[in-house]
Design an enzyme around this catalytic site. Sequence first.
Site, PDB file in Angstrom:
ATOM      1  N   HIS A  45      -5.063   0.577  -1.893  1.00  0.00           N
ATOM      2  CA  HIS A  45      -5.846   0.717  -3.119  1.00  0.00           C
ATOM      3  C   HIS A  45      -4.890   0.928  -4.292  1.00  0.00           C
ATOM      4  CE1 HIS A  45      -9.872   2.116  -1.127  1.00  0.00           C
ATOM      5  NE2 HIS A  45      -9.361   1.045  -0.542  1.00  0.00           N
TER       6      HIS A  45
ATOM      7  N   CYS B  98     -12.137   6.590  -4.467  1.00  0.00           N
ATOM      8  CA  CYS B  98     -12.845   6.830  -3.208  1.00  0.00           C
ATOM      9  C   CYS B  98     -12.316   8.123  -2.579  1.00  0.00           C
ATOM     10  CB  CYS B  98     -12.625   5.652  -2.260  1.00  0.00           C
ATOM     11  SG  CYS B  98     -10.933   5.543  -1.622  1.00  0.00           S
TER      12      CYS B  98
ATOM     13  N   CYS C 268      -8.482   8.050  -1.731  1.00  0.00           N
ATOM     14  CA  CYS C 268      -7.631   8.175  -2.910  1.00  0.00           C
ATOM     15  C   CYS C 268      -7.747   9.559  -3.534  1.00  0.00           C
ATOM     16  CB  CYS C 268      -7.977   7.087  -3.916  1.00  0.00           C
ATOM     17  SG  CYS C 268      -7.596   5.425  -3.298  1.00  0.00           S
TER      18      CYS C 268
ATOM     19  N   GLU D  18      -4.827   3.132  -6.596  1.00  0.00           N
ATOM     20  CA  GLU D  18      -4.400   4.531  -6.753  1.00  0.00           C
ATOM     21  C   GLU D  18      -3.288   4.888  -5.780  1.00  0.00           C
ATOM     22  OE1 GLU D  18      -9.022   4.740  -7.117  1.00  0.00           O
ATOM     23  OE2 GLU D  18      -7.528   3.406  -6.223  1.00  0.00           O
TER      24      GLU D  18
END
Length: 162
Positions: free
Chosen positions: A59, A89, A92, A61
């Site tokens: 992801h 999410c 993260c 992040e």
Amino acid sequence: MDNLIDQLSDASFMRDALRLAAKAFEKEEVPVGAVVVRGGRIIARAFNQVELLKDATAHAEMLAITEAEAAVGDWRLNDCDLYVTKEPCAMCAGALVHVRMRRVIFGCADERSGAAGGAINLLQMPGLNHRCEIVSGVLREECANLLQTFFKARRRENAPDA
């Protein structure tokens, strides 16, 4: 006056994150972009690369955190701020708490799976050792429009021929 300056710089850094999200879109990734800022300067940039890297943890992040840790020379990022186009999410958010990110600024909320106040709020959970300051809704419409455009196109591509 300081609040106005903060809002202007938050929008400026979010625009950088949006440019990265657009790169993800071009690569057929979910269009999320992130930048990490320390001392008023961007020290890390990333966009979603789950499909490209065949890695569920890739992801924006997570990739930005890794790059920021390398730039700082430490896993602690307590004087850093993360700008991301979509609410983080749970994976993260957990990482953001772990690295002690000072602020998390995001564009659009994710009420179904967001972990910064959408579905849950891991970033400010009382039992954890750190709480991140949260700023939400920065360039919300631009961030949401990019995601909506992406998913509408995906649904069209996957629709059975009528």
